[in-house]
Design an enzyme around this catalytic site. Structure first.
Site, PDB file in Angstrom:
ATOM      1  CG  HIS A  76      -2.137  -0.819   1.058  1.00  0.00           C
ATOM      2  ND1 HIS A  76      -3.298  -0.610   1.742  1.00  0.00           N
ATOM      3  CD2 HIS A  76      -2.372  -1.862   0.240  1.00  0.00           C
ATOM      4  CE1 HIS A  76      -4.204  -1.493   1.360  1.00  0.00           C
ATOM      5  NE2 HIS A  76      -3.664  -2.273   0.463  1.00  0.00           N
ATOM      6  CE1 TYR A 205      -5.157   3.964   8.893  1.00  0.00           C
ATOM      7  CE2 TYR A 205      -5.709   3.856  11.223  1.00  0.00           C
ATOM      8  CZ  TYR A 205      -4.953   3.431  10.148  1.00  0.00           C
ATOM      9  OH  TYR A 205      -3.984   2.475  10.336  1.00  0.00           O
ATOM     10  N   PRO A 297      -4.031   0.423  18.904  1.00  0.00           N
ATOM     11  CG  PRO A 297      -5.873  -0.870  18.326  1.00  0.00           C
ATOM     12  CD  PRO A 297      -5.248  -0.162  19.472  1.00  0.00           C
ATOM     13  CE  LYS A 301       4.336   3.040  13.357  1.00  0.00           C
ATOM     14  NZ  LYS A 301       4.229   2.298  12.126  1.00  0.00           N
ATOM     15  CE1 TYR A 391      -1.031   3.718   9.570  1.00  0.00           C
ATOM     16  CE2 TYR A 391      -0.081   2.853   7.536  1.00  0.00           C
ATOM     17  CZ  TYR A 391      -1.076   2.841   8.503  1.00  0.00           C
ATOM     18  OH  TYR A 391      -2.108   1.946   8.408  1.00  0.00           O
TER      19      TYR A 391
END
Ligand code: FAD
Ligand code: PHB
Length: 417
Positions: A76, A205, A297, A301, A391
């Protein structure tokens, strides 16, 4: 005792931390035994994380366990942040010199590592009971356990406590030798696995006044979805219809985006907490992964940190067990904690930006700050780059404070590459 054996490294726990450490040591010719409390079937089907940082994926490849991940996992290059009915893409790869994340379930990674270990003949015992650590403060620690009705004593040079948050290893350290810092959140995640093709190619998100929602995936035919719920909620109170209704409400976009529904295969509620115990070493016991730290979460990570710990630990153990060089072991806790605290901050920050804190709902100032943060991340390249580099995962070796930015202005970009 009938079952007395010896190894160099006794590893407690066959989650990502214990299995990756075992593999790392095996490849370097170091003898280790992995002891796991649950059955093979249980650990291979325990539904958890799904996002691997590029560094985690690269390490799995280097350890010879990346083939299926490369075939079945999905690379991704971005994520979507959604609020006020609009999606905003954060182009992770563009912002980080081409780094990606790999969508590959923790279950699959664990299956690959177990298969590789069993194939190589390296020792891995499932369903061990009554695990107890002894002699950690001397040079000859041991692990007592029962397996298939027989009591065993495993004598080791070093013990690696990789047994997760509820394991026994952290508890083997005298309480006055550990400093614990933690935070509980006033919400939890309800997660489902649905038998339906993902509704979006990338992770979404969503921040919504009814609470956070996340759209993720497991391959081309399964969707993984999460909802912010009350930590006291009973999963039985969430019928499949109620879950889909809530997901539709929170994830609705003003354009023609559609959330696909499908049969719910799994459903569970996970509490959210931040937790760090330090130091990560007590004598000959080295703690790694969830055994010693937990992140909420939202930043994806947890698994990646567990792998990062054992990368540092594995290299230090090789230097020690091959040549008696203890410097890596002495530096382990401080080195690992630096990354741990960076990830703690990032995970807390993502969580705070995207969730609704019930206590802040009536606080217009808090609501406006949260909204300003979201808008900033979606409109400023500098802010989006900060999210992106965390990220996709920071480099293993990062700049330190004694190399200030104004003296080496180009170094950060080079490190990211
Ligand atoms: P674990 O995976 O917990 O492995 C520890 C192992 O030790 C387990 O197999 C356990 O059975 C074994 N064990 C325990 N006690 C003993 C004992 N006494 N003797 C021997 N073995 C023992 N992270 C994300 O990034 N995204 C997510 O969506 C996400 N969801 C999660 C959901 C849940 C319910 C949980 C608990 C965690 C989730 N995480 C998530 C976090 C992520 O899965 C963990 O950070 C990761 O599993 C840590 O790996 P680990 O090897 O340190 O610990
Ligand atoms: C998941 O796919 O399970 C997942 C993805 C991203 C997260 C957490 C979990 O932040």
């Amino acid at each position: 005792m009938p079952g007395t054996t010896r190894t160099q490294v006794g590893i407690v726990g066959a989650g990502p931390a214990g299995l990756v450490l075992g593999r790392l040591l095996e490849r370097e010719g170091i003898d280790a035994v992995v002891l796991e409390a649950r059955s093979r079937d249980y650990v291979e089907h325990r539904l958890r994380a799904g996002v691997l940082e590029q560094g985690t994926a690269d390490l799995l490849r280097a350890l010879g366990v990346g083939d299926r991940m490369d075939r079945e996992g999905l690379l991704h290059a971005g994520i979507e942040l959604r609020f006020d009915g609009t999606g905003h893409r954060i182009p992770l790869a563009d912002l980080t010199g081409g780094r990606h994340v790999m969508l590959y379930g923790q279950t699959e990674m664990v299956k690959d590592l177990i298969a590789a270990r069993l194939e190589s003949g390296a020792e891995l015992r499932f369903e061990v009971e009554d695990v107890a650590l002894h002699g950690l403060e001397g040079n000859a620690p041991s692990i007592g356990f029962r397996h298939e009705g027989v009591d065993h004593e495993l004598r080791c040079d070093v013990v690696a406590g990789c047994d997760g948050f509820h394991g026994v290893s952290r508890g083997a350290v005298p309480a006055d030798r550990l400093t614990v810092r933690s935070r509980e959140y006033p919400f939890a995640w309800l997660g489902i696995l649905a038998d339906v093709a993902p509704s979006s190619e990338e992770l979404v998100y969503t921040s919504h006044e009814r609470g956070f929602a996340l759209h993720s995936l497991r391959g081309p035919t399964k969707s993984r979805l999460y909802l912010q719920v009350d930590p006291g909620d009973d999963v039985e109170a969430w019928s499949d219809d109620r879950i889909w209704d809530e997901l539709h409400l929170r994830m609705a976009r003003d354009d023609d985006w559609v959330l696909h529904e499908g049969p719910v295969l799994e459903k569970g509620i996970t509490p959210m907490r931040s937790f760090v115990a330090e130091p990560m070493r007590h004598g000959r016991l080295f703690l790694a992964g969830d055994a010693v730290h937990i992140v909420p979460p939202t930043g994806a990570k947890g698994l990646n940190l567990a792998v990062a710990d054992v990368k540092v630990l594995g290299e230090a153990l090789v230097a020690f067990l091959r040549g008696g060089d203890e410097r890596g072991l002495d530096a382990y806790s401080a080195t690992a904690l630096r990354r741990v605290w960076r990830a703690e901050h990032f995970s807390w920050w993502m969580t705070s930006m995207l969730h609704q804190d019930p206590a802040a709902a009536d606080d217009p100032f808090a609501v406006a700050l949260q909204r300003a943060q979201l808008e900033y991340v979606c409109t400023s390249e500098a802010a989006a780059t900060s999210l992106a580099e965390n990220y996709v995962g920071l480099p293993w070796a990062r700049r330190t404070l004694d190399a200030p930015m104004n003296r080496v202005p180009r170094r950060m970009r080079e490190e990211r590459g």
